[in-house]
Design an enzyme around this catalytic site. Structure first.
Site, PDB file in Angstrom:
ATOM      1  N   ARG A  17      -3.617 -21.990   4.989  1.00 58.93           N
ATOM      2  CA  ARG A  17      -2.647 -21.564   4.299  1.00 58.93           C
ATOM      3  C   ARG A  17      -1.227 -21.214   4.703  1.00 58.93           C
ATOM      4  NH1 ARG A  17      -5.122 -17.048   1.004  1.00 58.93           N
ATOM      5  NH2 ARG A  17      -6.403 -16.718   2.882  1.00 58.93           N
ATOM      6  N   LYS A  20       1.704 -20.588   2.468  1.00 59.33           N
ATOM      7  CA  LYS A  20       1.627 -19.513   1.703  1.00 59.33           C
ATOM      8  C   LYS A  20       2.276 -18.374   2.594  1.00 59.33           C
ATOM      9  CE  LYS A  20      -1.633 -16.208   0.120  1.00 59.33           C
ATOM     10  NZ  LYS A  20      -1.228 -15.947  -1.458  1.00 59.33           N
ATOM     11  N   GLY A 440     -10.447  -4.426 -20.553  1.00 64.40           N
ATOM     12  CA  GLY A 440     -11.372  -4.190 -19.713  1.00 64.40           C
ATOM     13  C   GLY A 440     -10.982  -3.612 -18.322  1.00 64.40           C
ATOM     14  N   SER A 441     -10.075  -4.317 -17.476  1.00 68.91           N
ATOM     15  CA  SER A 441      -9.845  -3.689 -16.309  1.00 68.91           C
ATOM     16  C   SER A 441      -8.646  -2.704 -16.313  1.00 68.91           C
ATOM     17  CB  SER A 441      -9.388  -4.937 -15.425  1.00 68.91           C
ATOM     18  OG  SER A 441      -8.156  -5.824 -15.911  1.00 68.91           O
ATOM     19  N   GLU A 492     -13.889  -2.013 -14.499  1.00 71.27           N
ATOM     20  CA  GLU A 492     -13.999  -3.105 -13.625  1.00 71.27           C
ATOM     21  C   GLU A 492     -13.305  -3.153 -12.246  1.00 71.27           C
ATOM     22  OE1 GLU A 492     -12.507  -6.895 -15.407  1.00 71.27           O
ATOM     23  OE2 GLU A 492     -13.010  -6.043 -17.479  1.00 71.27           O
ATOM     24  N   CYS A 524      -2.835 -19.141  -4.219  1.00 69.81           N
ATOM     25  CA  CYS A 524      -4.043 -20.006  -4.090  1.00 69.81           C
ATOM     26  C   CYS A 524      -5.427 -19.287  -4.641  1.00 69.81           C
ATOM     27  CB  CYS A 524      -4.554 -20.202  -2.603  1.00 69.81           C
ATOM     28  SG  CYS A 524      -2.866 -21.092  -1.725  1.00 69.81           S
ATOM     29  N   CYS A 651      -6.650 -15.331 -23.827  1.00 68.99           N
ATOM     30  CA  CYS A 651      -5.351 -15.215 -23.377  1.00 68.99           C
ATOM     31  C   CYS A 651      -4.838 -16.466 -22.761  1.00 68.99           C
ATOM     32  CB  CYS A 651      -5.129 -14.128 -22.578  1.00 68.99           C
ATOM     33  SG  CYS A 651      -6.140 -14.083 -21.152  1.00 68.99           S
ATOM     34  N   HIS A 702       2.127  -8.238 -18.704  1.00 67.93           N
ATOM     35  CA  HIS A 702       2.550  -8.936 -17.537  1.00 67.93           C
ATOM     36  C   HIS A 702       4.014  -8.161 -17.060  1.00 67.93           C
ATOM     37  CE1 HIS A 702       0.083 -11.938 -20.056  1.00 67.93           C
ATOM     38  NE2 HIS A 702      -0.061 -12.327 -18.817  1.00 67.93           N
TER      39      HIS A 702
END
Ligand code: GLN
Ligand code: ZN
Length: 762
Positions: A17, A20, A440-441, A492, A524, A651, A702
């Site tokens: 990577r 990246k 959840g999280s 979570e 990734c 979602c 977001h």
């Protein structure tokens, strides 16, 4: 017949990577643009060298991108959206990153520009940047980057083929940003620019141009279909040899069209459309080159070379002058090399082929063994791999097969219809009108991540780790009680990823050490590999949920990932239908659901964010997919009593066109992302008369922005216009794990307050 080999594209991240890390260092200001460019150059040179070492007849140029190949095309065709306010003509790498990542601005006075939208590349998990078109979009050639990459390849002595996204696919992938025109109208403006590019590429030594037109595998509107022939006539010229590349889906009604186009060659995905490959042998004019995508370019299994060779030896191909062999599509969708997977046992490893190994398979198919092995050895390896996969007890678990075979027909039915369940659940939970919950999280703080990493490295004992997670859960419970949420979650904290967490505990899954695949930009993912029959040896979440429930009198929601999402975000088996794998995962999740219920968890959420993206590319296959996908969900969900409440969550995509099927999942409650579309989706739910309870997201997770009470009230009012109050829930769009605690607290407090105000409003 002449045989040649090529690939449609190679993964660009690098063996480790490198791209990246260079990108992220550059974005942090730690390395210069020149250093970044050098990383790109080194990677290209290395990847071309691998291609040549595997005996490919050309290296592929143009598949490299610092962020995304569609973004490259936005630049070289000169259609950067004007909203970014770029000045001057020449596109640059910094402008490219601005389009990809947006310009943030804290201050009202400064200009901010959101990044280009991203969406998934056909039915893969790769995201491309969406071109923005308006009626006055103009194009101009800015091909410098392609020319210089071609020059690099030439300077290294490689024969080169340049890969481009075809003009029709490029336009198709974009979006109209002004009303009253169709982006197809832009075709006549963009073709001359393609034409100029092709002329210059030919002059600079490109032997072939690969034009990717995967939209030929879609249900195309007439006018798009009809645009192909004139467009390619306009691009045709004696000095450019075009290999038209199609993939991912049978060509069907576009088949004749694809054979007719005035191009020098046609590439067919012989993995997904073997029939097309055979037909093309008959229909393609004999002087054209047929490229056969015989090796699965988007899955990680070793090719059955015997079978591929048999296919290739078919009489039909013998009459062709020239056949090329290739992977079905770009290798962008698979990891770099199996060589790094020393943690996998030898048997499992012998079943796999990533990008580098697929190059070698091509070489074998061309009947030209690489220097270090002979053909027979390679064929024998492939044969052994197939046999060991077929016979391995770790692939075939008779008890899983027996359980599937014995499933009663009504395994996917709840005991009672929704109205009956609803009364039982109301009596049990006594929730207020407009109940509040989260998805959840909760924020994954540095300390949570550090504990998980230490545990994985073996530096933290299981007991110590469990204690740390239980503390985190206790904090999450106290936090939610203080805010006054009605249905709580455990947060979570113990999960790194919603699929990996389950895959690691299920039989039939393997995990790679370095099997990274680009998702978008520098991001990734490392999808699990489903290699065998799936089952659940032991409970996966029950202890965490039980602990969480013990800390509160309010209902604690159990939290699971659904079978389709687990399937969709993994590399799946290719030796049985996906439907069967989904059913096996569904049964494993069902076991977890009933164990949660037995442990006193009365509300259980099964997340299926990926259900929409599993849709086949052709509409005619939608119904078949949706039938088995929703059945898999129901198998997972329906082992519980009436008074146990099943939630699902979705979602990332629009659901307007599959609402009846979503309703057919028969979850008691669905929570769904809506806030960004200003409740657009909800109107669809209202029109459709969605029968069960629904929680449209009222807080866009977001963004770090905290929505005000009034804003949330406003969104809820919109929701109330289409959904009766008795069936409406109040919740964020999605999980909160990427958010920080302070904004999470402020936003959820406002959300709870908005629900309270509405409850008392006359
Ligand atoms: N329960 C998951 C979470 O909250 C759902 C994630 C998702 O939908 N992508 O993180
Ligand atoms: Zn979500």
């Amino acid at each position: 017949m002449t045989l040649r080999t090529h690939i449609l594209g190679f993964p660009r991240m690098g063996e480790n990577r490198e791209l990246k890390f260079a990108l992220e260092r550059h974005w942090r200001g730690e390395i210069s643009m020149d250093d970044l460019e050098k990383t790109g150059r080194d990677l290209r040179a290395r990847h071309w060298a691998l291609q040549r070492a595997a005996g490919l007849d050309f290296v592929t140029v143009g598949d490299f991108a610092f962020y995304d190949q569609v973004a490259n095309h936005i630049q070289w065709t000169g259609c950067e959206p004007s909203r970014f306010g770029f000045s001057g003509e020449e596109p640059s790498l910094s402008r490219y990153f601005t389009m990809a990542r947006g310009v943030a601005s804290e201050k009202e006075t400064e200009k901010s520009a959101p990044a280009l939208e991203m969406t998934k590349w056909f039915d893969t998990n790769y995201h491309y940047l969406v071109p923005e078109f308006s009626a006055d979009t103009a194009f101009a050639l800015h091909g410098e980057r392609i020319f210089s990459e071609l020059a690099e390849a030439r300077a290294l002595g490689h024969p080169a083929k340049v890969a481009l996204i075809g003009p029709l696919t490029f336009l198709w992938l974009g979006k109209e940003k002004t009303p009253g025109f169709s982006r197809l109208d832009l075709l006549e403006r963009i073709l001359p620019v393609y034409r100029q590019l092709l002329t210059r590429l030919a002059a600079e030594g490109a032997e072939w141009i690969q034009m990717d037109e995967p939209i030929l595998g879609l249900d195309l509107p007439n006018e798009w279909q009809q645009a192909f022939e004139p467009a390619y006539h306009q691009l045709a010229a004696p000095e450019t040899r075009i290999m038209l590349a199609t993939y991912f889906s049978p060509l069907k009604e576009n088949f004749n069209l694809a054979c007719r186009l005035p191009v020098a060659g046609l590439h067919i995905d012989a993995v997904r459309a073997p029939e097309d490959a055979l037909l093309a042998a008959d229909w393609l004019p004999a002087h054209r080159v047929l490229s056969l995508g015989l090796i699965d370019g988007r899955n990680i299994w070793r090719t059955d070379l015997d079978r591929a060779l048999d296919f290739l030896r078919s009489e039909r191909f013998a009459k062709l002058r020239e056949v090329w062999l290739a992977p079905s599509c770009s290798l962008l969708h698979v990891p770099f090399s199996v060589a790094a997977e020393t943690g996998l046992d030898a048997e499992l490893r012998s079943w796999l082929a990533f990008a580098v190994e697929k190059l070698r398979e091509l070489q074998t198919l061309k009947q030209a063994a690489p220097e270090d092995a002979d053909l027979e050895t390679l064929l024998a390896e492939s044969r052994r791999a197939r046999q060991s996969r077929e016979n391995s007890p770790r692939v075939n678990a008779p008890e899983v097969a027996a359980r599937l075979a014995a499933l009663p027909d009504d395994i996917d039915r709840r005991a009672s219809p929704f109205p009956v369940r609803r009364r039982a659940q109301q009596a049990r939970f006594q929730l207020p009108l407009l109940p509040t919950t989260t998805i959840g999280s909760f924020p994954q703080t540095a300390s949570v991540r550090a504990a998980r990493a230490a545990f994985r490295r073996g530096e933290m004992q299981a007991a110590e780790y469990a204690a740390a997670m239980q503390d985190e859960i206790a904090r999450a419970v106290a936090f939610q009680e203080a805010l006054g949420l009605d249905v709580l979650v455990h947060g979570e904290a113990e999960r790194n990823d919603m699929v990996e967490y389950f895959g690691e505990q299920l039989a039939g899954f393997a995990f790679t050490a370095n099997g990274w695949v680009q998702s978008y930009g520098s991001r990734c993912v490392k999808p699990p590999i489903i290699y065998g029959d799936v089952s659940r040896p032991r409970p996966m979440t029950v202890e965490w949920s039980r602990h969480a429930q013990s800390l509160t009198r309010r209902p604690m929601k159990g939290m699971l990932t659904g079978p389709i999402t687990i399937l969709q975000w993994s590399f799946a088996r290719d030796d049985q239908p996906r439907r069967v794998t989904a059913e096996q995962i569904a049964l494993a999740i069902r076991d977890e659901v009933t164990d949660l219920e037995a442990a006193g968890i009365g509300i259980i959420q099964i997340d299926e964010p990926a259900i929409r993206e599993g849709l086949p590319l052709r509409r005619e296959h939608w119904a078949g997919y949706l039938a088995w996908a929703t059945r898999a969900f129901r198998i997972a969900a329906s082992g519980v009593a009436d008074e146990t409440q099943i939630h699902t969550h979705m979602c990332y995509s629009e659901f307007n066109d599959i609402l009846p099927e979503i309703a057919a999942m028969d979850a008691d409650v669905i929570t769904i992302e809506t806030s960004r579309s200003d409740m657009e989706l909800l109107r669809a739910f209202g029109n459709f008369h969605y029968p069960n309870e629904i929680g449209p997201g009222v807080y866009d997770i977001h963004s770090p922005r905290v929505p005000s009470v009034e804003e949330i009230e406003h969104l809820l009012d919109k929701a109330l216009a289409v959904i009766p109050a008795e069936r409406l829930w109040v919740n964020p769009d999605c999980g909160l794990k990427t958010r920080a605690w302070p904004e999470t607290k402020a936003a959820l407090a406002n959300m709870v307050e908005a629900a309270r105000r509405l409850r008392v409003r006359p």
